[in-house]
Design a protein around this motif. Structure first.
Motif, short mmCIF file in Angstrom:
data_model
loop_
_atom_site.label_atom_id
_atom_site.label_comp_id
_atom_site.label_asym_id
_atom_site.label_seq_id
_atom_site.Cartn_x
_atom_site.Cartn_y
_atom_site.Cartn_z
N GLY A 109 0.81 -1.21 0.00
CA GLY A 109 0.00 0.00 0.00
C GLY A 109 0.84 1.26 0.00
O GLY A 109 0.53 2.23 -0.70
N GLY A 110 1.91 1.26 0.79
CA GLY A 110 2.79 2.43 0.82
C GLY A 110 3.42 2.71 -0.53
O GLY A 110 3.56 3.88 -0.93
N ALA A 111 3.82 1.66 -1.24
CA ALA A 111 4.42 1.84 -2.57
C ALA A 111 3.41 2.36 -3.58
O ALA A 111 3.73 3.21 -4.42
CB ALA A 111 5.02 0.52 -3.04
N ILE A 112 2.16 1.85 -3.50
CA ILE A 112 1.11 2.36 -4.39
C ILE A 112 0.88 3.84 -4.13
O ILE A 112 0.81 4.65 -5.07
CB ILE A 112 -0.20 1.57 -4.19
CG1 ILE A 112 -0.05 0.12 -4.67
CG2 ILE A 112 -1.35 2.26 -4.91
CD1 ILE A 112 0.13 -0.04 -6.16
N ASN A 113 0.76 4.22 -2.87
CA ASN A 113 0.55 5.63 -2.54
C ASN A 113 1.68 6.50 -3.07
O ASN A 113 1.44 7.61 -3.57
CB ASN A 113 0.43 5.80 -1.02
CG ASN A 113 -0.82 5.19 -0.45
OD1 ASN A 113 -1.76 4.86 -1.16
ND2 ASN A 113 -0.83 5.01 0.87
N ARG A 114 2.90 6.00 -2.92
CA ARG A 114 4.07 6.77 -3.40
C ARG A 114 4.00 6.98 -4.90
O ARG A 114 4.29 8.08 -5.40
CB ARG A 114 5.34 6.00 -3.01
CG ARG A 114 6.63 6.59 -3.55
CD ARG A 114 6.99 7.89 -2.84
NE ARG A 114 8.25 8.40 -3.35
CZ ARG A 114 8.39 9.07 -4.50
NH1 ARG A 114 7.32 9.31 -5.24
NH2 ARG A 114 9.57 9.50 -4.89
N ALA A 115 3.61 5.94 -5.65
CA ALA A 115 3.53 6.05 -7.10
C ALA A 115 2.39 6.96 -7.54
O ALA A 115 2.56 7.80 -8.45
CB ALA A 115 3.36 4.66 -7.72
N VAL A 116 1.23 6.81 -6.92
CA VAL A 116 0.07 7.63 -7.31
C VAL A 116 0.37 9.11 -7.05
O VAL A 116 -0.06 9.98 -7.82
CB VAL A 116 -1.19 7.18 -6.56
CG1 VAL A 116 -2.35 8.14 -6.81
CG2 VAL A 116 -1.60 5.78 -6.99
N ALA A 117 1.12 9.41 -6.01
CA ALA A 117 1.47 10.80 -5.71
C ALA A 117 2.28 11.43 -6.83
O ALA A 117 2.28 12.67 -6.98
CB ALA A 117 2.24 10.88 -4.40
N ASP A 118 2.97 10.60 -7.63
CA ASP A 118 3.79 11.10 -8.73
C ASP A 118 3.02 11.26 -10.04
O ASP A 118 3.56 11.76 -11.02
CB ASP A 118 4.97 10.15 -8.98
CG ASP A 118 6.20 10.54 -8.17
OD1 ASP A 118 6.03 11.22 -7.15
OD2 ASP A 118 7.32 10.17 -8.57
N ILE A 119 1.77 10.82 -10.06
CA ILE A 119 0.97 10.86 -11.29
C ILE A 119 0.29 12.22 -11.42
O ILE A 119 -0.19 12.79 -10.44
CB ILE A 119 -0.08 9.73 -11.29
CG1 ILE A 119 0.61 8.37 -11.32
CG2 ILE A 119 -1.03 9.85 -12.46
CD1 ILE A 119 -0.34 7.20 -11.14
N ASP A 120 0.25 12.73 -12.64
CA ASP A 120 -0.42 14.00 -12.94
C ASP A 120 -1.84 13.96 -12.37
O ASP A 120 -2.61 13.05 -12.69
CB ASP A 120 -0.46 14.19 -14.45
CG ASP A 120 -1.00 15.56 -14.86
OD1 ASP A 120 -1.76 16.16 -14.08
OD2 ASP A 120 -0.69 16.02 -15.97
N PRO A 121 -2.23 14.93 -11.54
CA PRO A 121 -3.57 14.94 -10.95
C PRO A 121 -4.69 14.98 -11.99
O PRO A 121 -5.84 14.66 -11.67
CB PRO A 121 -3.57 16.20 -10.09
CG PRO A 121 -2.14 16.49 -9.81
CD PRO A 121 -1.40 16.03 -11.03
#
Length: 289
Positions: free
Chosen positions: A65-77
């Motif tokens: 879950g932490g890795a998913i959150n980290r990746a999603v934070a890098d995606i264009d909103p």
């Protein structure tokens, strides 16, 4: 749409993930590999060979879950949908396009999940009811010895018609998530290192007013459990710890302390028995090879 997967020495699975992705959607989405410390060199090779694939190093094994959150934070909103999937998924033809089409039919769908097939072609129960204490305990105690017990059937929804519908939670092995819904519940709970993070995610999604929609017309194949089968002494305790966290979070009051103590003790006993059984099975299988 963007695609996110968490890698941890994924081996040949990741190459199949990328090669079958081309048949799953008419788009060519950005793919982010949230790498939790692979040492097999595969994520680097795949990222170098595919221009739409980005390798994101999380800095260590921070959990699923932490890795998913980290990746999603890098995606264009501005990207509306994020497809979250395990690296050992093989995509069925048009599977992602089917999920995107369903998202249009369900404007309150926060998460949508496909039919998940085992490697032998059998159907995995990927759309389930959120487990209460009774269903969870009944399934935990009797699920292996008596698979058709009423608590397991109710939890797994085995008797439900195969139809597009709103469910309690969807397997985190493959989820199309609406970015607005993901952000509204702050993504995955990173306290779950692995296991049960998808149950918690679906439960919180539903409580926030979003739907978890099962889309049987979309199909993927999942090489489920290959890591757990190799390392039960690590995976099974993590599973039981997550099961305790899930129920403890939902029974937090001081007067529920005896319940939490009993739950923790029961899960500890079950974990020891499960690890012992899994190690015997692994040794038996190794002896026959």
């Amino acid at each position: 749409m963007a695609v996110v997967t968490v890698t941890y020495s994924p081996g040949e699975h990741l190459e199949h993930f990328i090669s079958t992705l081309a048949t799953a959607t008419s788009e060519k989405p950005q793919v982010i590999l949230a790498d939790n410390g692979s040492n097999d060199g595969v994520p680097e090779l795949v990222a170098d060979a595919n221009e739409n694939v980005t390798l994101l190093r999380t800095g260590g094994n921070i959990g699923y879950g932490g890795a998913i959150n980290r990746a999603v934070a890098d995606i264009d909103p501005e990207i509306e949908f994020v497809l979250i999937a395990n690296p050992d998924i093989r995509w069925g033809t048009d599977s992602i396009d089917e999920l995107l089409a369903a998202a249009k039919r369900w404007p309150r769908a926060g998460a949508l999940g496909p039919t998940v097939l085992e490697p032998d072609g059998s159907r995995y129960p990927s759309a389930r009811r959120v487990p209460g204490l009774a269903d969870g305990a009944g399934h935990a105690i009797l699920g292996t010895l008596w698979p058709s017990n009423p608590w397991t059937l109710r939890y797994r929804q085995d008797n439900e018609e195969i139809s597009e519908r709103n469910v309690g939670w969807l397997s985190g092995s493959c989820l199309l998530v609406r970015r607005a819904a993901f952000d509204s519940i702050d993504g995955f709970d990173s306290r779950y290192f692995m296991y049960m993070e998808d149950v918690d995610f679906g439960d919180r999604m539903g409580k926030a007013g979003w739907h978890n929609v099962f889309v049987p017309s979309a199909e993927v194949t999942h090489a489920k459990g290959h890591a757990a089968g190799k390392h039960p002494e690590a995976m099974l305790p993590a599973h039981h710890a997550s099961a305790y966290r899930f129920q403890a979070d939902r029974h937090p009051h001081w007067w529920q302390a005896p319940l939490r103590v009993a739950l923790k003790a029961g899960l500890a006993i079950r974990c020891r028995l499960a690890v012992r059984s899994a190690l015997r099975e692994r040794d038996r299988a190794a002896g026959t090879n």
